[in-house]
Structure formats: structure tokens, C-alpha cells
Design an enzyme around this catalytic site. Sequence first.
Site, PDB file in Angstrom:
ATOM      1  N   CYS A 120     -10.781  -7.555   5.513  1.00  0.00           N
ATOM      2  CA  CYS A 120     -10.048  -7.388   6.775  1.00  0.00           C
ATOM      3  C   CYS A 120     -10.662  -6.323   7.681  1.00  0.00           C
ATOM      4  O   CYS A 120     -10.563  -6.416   8.904  1.00  0.00           O
ATOM      5  CB  CYS A 120      -8.590  -7.046   6.500  1.00  0.00           C
ATOM      6  SG  CYS A 120      -7.725  -8.314   5.546  1.00  0.00           S
ATOM      7  N   ASN A 153      -3.830 -14.981  10.011  1.00  0.00           N
ATOM      8  CA  ASN A 153      -4.746 -13.902   9.650  1.00  0.00           C
ATOM      9  C   ASN A 153      -6.121 -14.502   9.374  1.00  0.00           C
ATOM     10  O   ASN A 153      -6.312 -15.210   8.385  1.00  0.00           O
ATOM     11  CB  ASN A 153      -4.204 -13.181   8.404  1.00  0.00           C
ATOM     12  CG  ASN A 153      -5.080 -12.036   7.940  1.00  0.00           C
ATOM     13  OD1 ASN A 153      -6.233 -11.920   8.319  1.00  0.00           O
ATOM     14  ND2 ASN A 153      -4.525 -11.189   7.091  1.00  0.00           N
ATOM     15  N   HIS A 168      -6.250  -5.372  13.623  1.00  0.00           N
ATOM     16  CA  HIS A 168      -6.499  -6.554  12.788  1.00  0.00           C
ATOM     17  C   HIS A 168      -5.209  -7.343  12.700  1.00  0.00           C
ATOM     18  O   HIS A 168      -4.131  -6.784  12.468  1.00  0.00           O
ATOM     19  CB  HIS A 168      -6.964  -6.119  11.401  1.00  0.00           C
ATOM     20  CG  HIS A 168      -6.816  -7.175  10.354  1.00  0.00           C
ATOM     21  ND1 HIS A 168      -7.365  -8.424  10.485  1.00  0.00           N
ATOM     22  CD2 HIS A 168      -6.145  -7.165   9.162  1.00  0.00           C
ATOM     23  CE1 HIS A 168      -7.056  -9.150   9.424  1.00  0.00           C
ATOM     24  NE2 HIS A 168      -6.315  -8.401   8.611  1.00  0.00           N
TER      25      HIS A 168
END
Length: 335
Positions: A115, A292, A262
Site C-alpha cells: 500500500c 483499494n 492511500h
Amino acid sequence: MKRTIIAGVGHYVPENVVTNLDLSQIMDTSDEWIQERTGIKERRWVRSDGEETTSSMGTIAAQRAIADAGLEPNDIDFIVFATLSPDYYFPGPGVQVQENLGIDTVGALDVRNQCSGFIYGLSVADQFIKTGMYKNVLLIGSELHSGGLDKTTRGRGVSVIFGDGAGAVVLQASDDQSKGVLTTKLHSEGKHAKELALLGPSTSHWVDRIIEENDPEDLSYYPYMNGNFVFKHAVTRFQEVIHEALNEAGKSTEDLDLLIPHQANLRISQYVQAKMGLGADKVFNNIMKYGNTTAASIPIALCEAKAEGRLKEGDLLCLAAFGSGFTWGSALIQF
């Protein structure tokens, strides 16, 4: 010393839209359940009968970023590719993009920081540019999650979250000291590595054992996430690393024009926004549309924010990420 500026941006997402309603047809879930916990309404997944890959999506995003920068592929003198879902176990997709774009034999570096991979890649590229080693660095974040998810009720806690897509930027050396990357901050805490991880295959669970056991209930091939544990750490680390970057640059939250976190979970972003006292106009989120996309989430959001006029020349931009590892980081940029 040279400054690193973002000269071009580009992104790509698959055409195939998968809504929460679509997922409710294959697992015990609902639109209400998913939105309440994540804020996600839909995501993009490559078609299982198609030919899209992590590297092919990254290549398209890269082509668009290079064109946006007014450059040609052979103007690129280094490639950094961030992903947790490479086409092959090895080599990484950086060299595939180099081949796909027909770029000369420049270096290609693959970053495996999940991530926070894009932030780590940005920090690495910034050092190369500042020292004068490279002038035009292509930085890509691309992920193909859909092929590796447990799309049954057993895996719904993770599978509903992730989407496929790619984003890219061209980072360029500039003599203009009034803009560019002001600072990057990177951290890790490996003692929590297994709280968000995919454990197999690995050198302790290798091909011969996989073939011999042929166990359909072996969950090591699917990502695992301790959701509440990750959430509690994320909301703390996001704030810490954003303030760390602002403090080093002599800035405050009042100076910030836009924060692009993020896109892990809309609830995390909203919590951080509230704790930092930022208005809705100061934070950009698009997880509602894409889920995501791990290393791709920040460059996709960056590209969309620019296209929507949310990010203008001279704006103070902060990028921040937290994820598997645990790793986290931030970058402060005068756009």
C-alpha cells in the site's frame, strides 16, 4: 540541488465494473454491509477471460503519463514499478514495461511495499533526481488483485475491498526551487507483518509441497487482514507521518491545499480528516469507485484530482499511505 517535479500523470482502470450488488450474487454480503464498513460502492476487476495484466495496465498508465509530460518513451532514463501483484513471481514488471514501451536499456527497479509502495518509489526516485543521476523517472503503481481473491463468503471481509488498476507519473529534474518534492518520510514496523499479509507461496511453502498437499482449504494463498487492528494503527500512523512531513517543511495543516491518502478504506480517510480538522475540499477520495488498488491508489487519485481541477500549480500537496508490513510514509510536494 535539483528539485523533483511531477511533470506528467496518467492512469488506467479496466472497463469491467463490479458493483456491491454483483458481489451479493456470489457471496453473503450486501451493498449496505460493504458501504457501511468501507465506503466502497464499486470496483474494477479485469475480466477473467481477458488478457489484461499488472504490467499491461501499468504500460497504458505509463504511456498516458509520458504523453502528459510532453515526452517520448526514450526520454525516460529510469523506471520504478510498485506492485504486490506482479505478472510473474520473478522478474518484476518493471522490465516488462521497459520492453512494452520500447525504451532503451535503462534500469528498472521493482518496489514491494504494498500500500505504501508508491510513496516508497517516489522517495527513491526523488533521491536519484536530486543527485543528478537521472532526469526523467517513470514511476508506476499497478495492481491486479481480482485473480487472487477468495470470492466466497469465507473471503468476503477482504475480497469486497480490493480492485484492479494502474497509475503512473513522470518525475522530472527541475532547477525551479519554488516547486517540487519538499520531503518524503518512510517508516516500518515489521512485528505486525502477519496482520496484513499473504503467506504463500513462499520459500517455506514451495512448489513441491503445494503440489503434494493439493489442499483446497489452504488459505495461505489468499490475503489475510486483521481489519480492526489495521484500522487502529492506520489512523494513528497517517496523522503522525503527515504532521512529520509538514513540520520538516515548516508548514502546517492550514497551509495544505490537498491531501491524497492511500485509498484503503473511506472510513480511515474520514477519521483522519476529522482528527486533522481538514475540510472536505482538502481531501481527495475515490475509493467509492475503485476500491483499494494498493500501490495504484495514490497515482490514480492524483491523476483524477488534477483532471477535476482539485489540484493546481502552486498547491501544497501531501500524499500519505499505510499498509502491509506494516509500512507507511508521506510526501510533501509543491505542485
